[in-house]
Design a protein around this motif. Structure first.
Motif, PDB file in Angstrom:
ATOM      1  N   GLY A  96      60.735  -6.922 -34.436  1.00 27.11           N
ATOM      2  CA  GLY A  96      62.031  -7.826 -34.550  1.00 27.11           C
ATOM      3  C   GLY A  96      61.885  -9.133 -34.026  1.00 27.11           C
ATOM      4  N   LEU A  97      60.619  -9.664 -34.397  1.00 23.73           N
ATOM      5  CA  LEU A  97      60.311 -11.014 -34.262  1.00 23.73           C
ATOM      6  C   LEU A  97      60.250 -11.983 -35.410  1.00 23.73           C
ATOM      7  N   SER A  98      60.703 -11.506 -36.491  1.00 23.06           N
ATOM      8  CA  SER A  98      60.360 -12.188 -37.622  1.00 23.06           C
ATOM      9  C   SER A  98      61.621 -12.922 -38.026  1.00 23.06           C
ATOM     10  N   ILE A 147      45.508  -6.841 -31.578  1.00 23.05           N
ATOM     11  CA  ILE A 147      46.023  -7.152 -32.664  1.00 23.05           C
ATOM     12  C   ILE A 147      47.582  -7.391 -32.357  1.00 23.05           C
ATOM     13  N   GLU A 148      48.044  -6.634 -31.787  1.00 22.60           N
ATOM     14  CA  GLU A 148      49.718  -6.821 -31.278  1.00 22.60           C
ATOM     15  C   GLU A 148      49.994  -8.124 -30.392  1.00 22.60           C
ATOM     16  N   LYS A 149      49.170  -8.207 -29.639  1.00 25.07           N
ATOM     17  CA  LYS A 149      49.016  -9.416 -28.881  1.00 25.07           C
ATOM     18  C   LYS A 149      49.048 -10.648 -29.544  1.00 25.07           C
ATOM     19  N   LEU A 150      47.972 -10.667 -30.299  1.00 20.19           N
ATOM     20  CA  LEU A 150      48.036 -11.693 -31.339  1.00 20.19           C
ATOM     21  C   LEU A 150      49.210 -12.197 -32.100  1.00 20.19           C
ATOM     22  N   ALA A 151      49.617 -11.158 -32.543  1.00 21.52           N
ATOM     23  CA  ALA A 151      50.915 -11.033 -33.361  1.00 21.52           C
ATOM     24  C   ALA A 151      52.174 -11.570 -32.859  1.00 21.52           C
ATOM     25  N   GLU A 152      52.378 -11.117 -31.450  1.00 18.30           N
ATOM     26  CA  GLU A 152      53.505 -11.595 -30.621  1.00 18.30           C
ATOM     27  C   GLU A 152      53.156 -13.155 -30.026  1.00 18.30           C
ATOM     28  N   GLU A 153      52.158 -13.450 -29.681  1.00 13.61           N
ATOM     29  CA  GLU A 153      51.967 -14.782 -29.212  1.00 13.61           C
ATOM     30  C   GLU A 153      52.315 -15.911 -30.491  1.00 13.61           C
ATOM     31  N   PRO A 188      33.380  -7.842 -41.173  1.00  8.90           N
ATOM     32  CA  PRO A 188      33.195  -8.860 -42.124  1.00  8.90           C
ATOM     33  C   PRO A 188      34.357  -8.163 -43.232  1.00  8.90           C
ATOM     34  N   GLY A 189      35.011  -8.943 -43.899  1.00 11.83           N
ATOM     35  CA  GLY A 189      35.973  -8.654 -44.697  1.00 11.83           C
ATOM     36  C   GLY A 189      37.116  -8.270 -44.444  1.00 11.83           C
ATOM     37  N   ALA A 190      37.478  -8.030 -43.067  1.00 12.28           N
ATOM     38  CA  ALA A 190      38.726  -7.424 -42.479  1.00 12.28           C
ATOM     39  C   ALA A 190      39.755  -8.295 -41.950  1.00 12.28           C
ATOM     40  N   GLU A 191      39.261  -9.671 -42.169  1.00 11.04           N
ATOM     41  CA  GLU A 191      40.532 -10.790 -41.846  1.00 11.04           C
ATOM     42  C   GLU A 191      41.842 -10.494 -42.537  1.00 11.04           C
ATOM     43  N   VAL A 192      41.864 -10.018 -43.747  1.00 10.96           N
ATOM     44  CA  VAL A 192      43.248  -9.440 -44.587  1.00 10.96           C
ATOM     45  C   VAL A 192      43.958  -8.718 -43.645  1.00 10.96           C
ATOM     46  N   ASP A 193      43.070  -7.627 -43.159  1.00 13.39           N
ATOM     47  CA  ASP A 193      43.766  -6.642 -42.530  1.00 13.39           C
ATOM     48  C   ASP A 193      44.415  -6.877 -41.037  1.00 13.39           C
ATOM     49  N   VAL A 194      43.750  -7.832 -40.373  1.00 14.36           N
ATOM     50  CA  VAL A 194      44.278  -8.710 -39.188  1.00 14.36           C
ATOM     51  C   VAL A 194      45.610  -9.250 -39.507  1.00 14.36           C
ATOM     52  N   ALA A 195      45.720 -10.018 -40.593  1.00 13.17           N
ATOM     53  CA  ALA A 195      46.835 -10.897 -40.763  1.00 13.17           C
ATOM     54  C   ALA A 195      47.992 -10.012 -41.006  1.00 13.17           C
ATOM     55  N   LEU A 196      47.773  -8.882 -42.004  1.00 17.45           N
ATOM     56  CA  LEU A 196      48.719  -7.996 -42.512  1.00 17.45           C
ATOM     57  C   LEU A 196      49.213  -7.111 -41.100  1.00 17.45           C
ATOM     58  N   ALA A 197      48.122  -6.605 -40.420  1.00 19.37           N
ATOM     59  CA  ALA A 197      48.778  -6.127 -39.348  1.00 19.37           C
ATOM     60  C   ALA A 197      49.587  -6.905 -38.215  1.00 19.37           C
ATOM     61  N   MET A 198      49.158  -8.234 -38.190  1.00 24.57           N
ATOM     62  CA  MET A 198      50.039  -9.193 -37.548  1.00 24.57           C
ATOM     63  C   MET A 198      51.398  -9.130 -38.032  1.00 24.57           C
ATOM     64  N   VAL A 199      51.456  -9.257 -39.161  1.00 29.87           N
ATOM     65  CA  VAL A 199      52.785  -9.453 -40.078  1.00 29.87           C
ATOM     66  C   VAL A 199      53.456  -8.156 -39.738  1.00 29.87           C
ATOM     67  N   HIS A 200      53.118  -6.786 -39.853  1.00 29.61           N
ATOM     68  CA  HIS A 200      53.649  -5.515 -39.577  1.00 29.61           C
ATOM     69  C   HIS A 200      54.095  -5.651 -38.207  1.00 29.61           C
ATOM     70  N   THR A 201      53.138  -5.984 -37.171  1.00 32.67           N
ATOM     71  CA  THR A 201      53.761  -6.058 -35.776  1.00 32.67           C
ATOM     72  C   THR A 201      55.113  -7.162 -35.533  1.00 32.67           C
ATOM     73  N   ASP A 204      47.726   0.027 -35.037  1.00 33.47           N
ATOM     74  CA  ASP A 204      46.545   1.426 -34.973  1.00 33.47           C
ATOM     75  C   ASP A 204      45.806   1.484 -36.107  1.00 33.47           C
ATOM     76  N   SER A 205      46.352   1.745 -37.391  1.00 36.87           N
ATOM     77  CA  SER A 205      45.285   2.044 -38.236  1.00 36.87           C
ATOM     78  C   SER A 205      44.456   0.717 -38.743  1.00 36.87           C
ATOM     79  N   ALA A 206      44.955  -0.407 -38.591  1.00 37.24           N
ATOM     80  CA  ALA A 206      44.015  -1.522 -38.936  1.00 37.24           C
ATOM     81  C   ALA A 206      42.915  -1.621 -37.755  1.00 37.24           C
ATOM     82  N   SER A 207      43.114  -1.159 -36.691  1.00 42.76           N
ATOM     83  CA  SER A 207      41.989  -1.205 -35.727  1.00 42.76           C
ATOM     84  C   SER A 207      40.516  -0.663 -36.197  1.00 42.76           C
ATOM     85  N   SER A 208      40.878   0.469 -36.681  1.00 41.08           N
ATOM     86  CA  SER A 208      39.713   1.217 -37.338  1.00 41.08           C
ATOM     87  C   SER A 208      38.991   0.271 -38.499  1.00 41.08           C
TER      88      SER A 208
END
Length: 159
Positions: free
Chosen positions: A41-43, A73-79, A23-36, A60-64
């Motif tokens: 080089g997919l941006s 998270i990386e697979k979601l970002a790449e897809e 709960p409350g970690a949706e921001v971390d998921v989105a920003l980790a996807m952006v970082h990935t 890695d850090s967003a995972s915790s």
């Protein structure tokens, strides 16, 4: 369709895949996807500054913080980045709480780095029955076409 929500909502039940961060970690998921997306080089457009700015949001850090595996998270970002037509949307309870503004900004940043700002994504909205599961789920366009072909007064017949 992929859902990233802390709890199973009706939209999650209809998603092809659903991931439940803490709960409350949706921001971390989105920003980790952006970082990935940026670091791999997919941006589009490429922006090296974002990689530095979002260094603390690696998968890695967003995972915790999120409870989701870094590989997920990386697979979601790449897809998401490689999809021909995709758009990230923040809605529901996740955008009405303490981190609502942060989440909206993170989701828009996700759309920005994948070149989705200023483009049109055709989303097929779905209308559900009042009682879940009691009627077939049909795309809105199908419902509107059938209603327009009917001769009901005031809808679809020019009146």
């Amino acid at each position: 369709m992929t859902g990233v929500q802390t709890c199973a909502l009706p939209i999650s039940a209809n998603a092809d895949q659903w991931f439940a961060p803490k709960p409350g970690a949706e921001v971390d998921v989105a920003l980790a996807m952006v970082h990935t997306i940026v670091t791999k080089g997919l941006s589009s457009p490429p922006d090296a500054r974002l990689s530095e700015m979002l260094a603390a949001y690696g998968a890695d850090s967003a995972s915790s913080r999120t409870g989701l595996p870094a590989a997920t998270i990386e697979k979601l970002a790449e897809e998401f980045a490689r999809a021909k037509a995709s758009v990230a949307i923040a809605g529901g309870a996740s955008v009405s709480g303490e981190h609502a503004t942060e989440l909206q900004m993170a989701v828009q940043l996700l759309n920005y780095v994948t070149g989705r700002i200023g483009t049109t994504a055709r989303l097929e909205a779905v209308i559900f029955s009042a009682r879940w599961g009691s009627a077939p789920i049909r795309p809105t366009s199908q419902i509107l076409r059938s209603a327009a072909s009917a001769s009901s007064p005031g809808f679809g017949n020019g009146t």
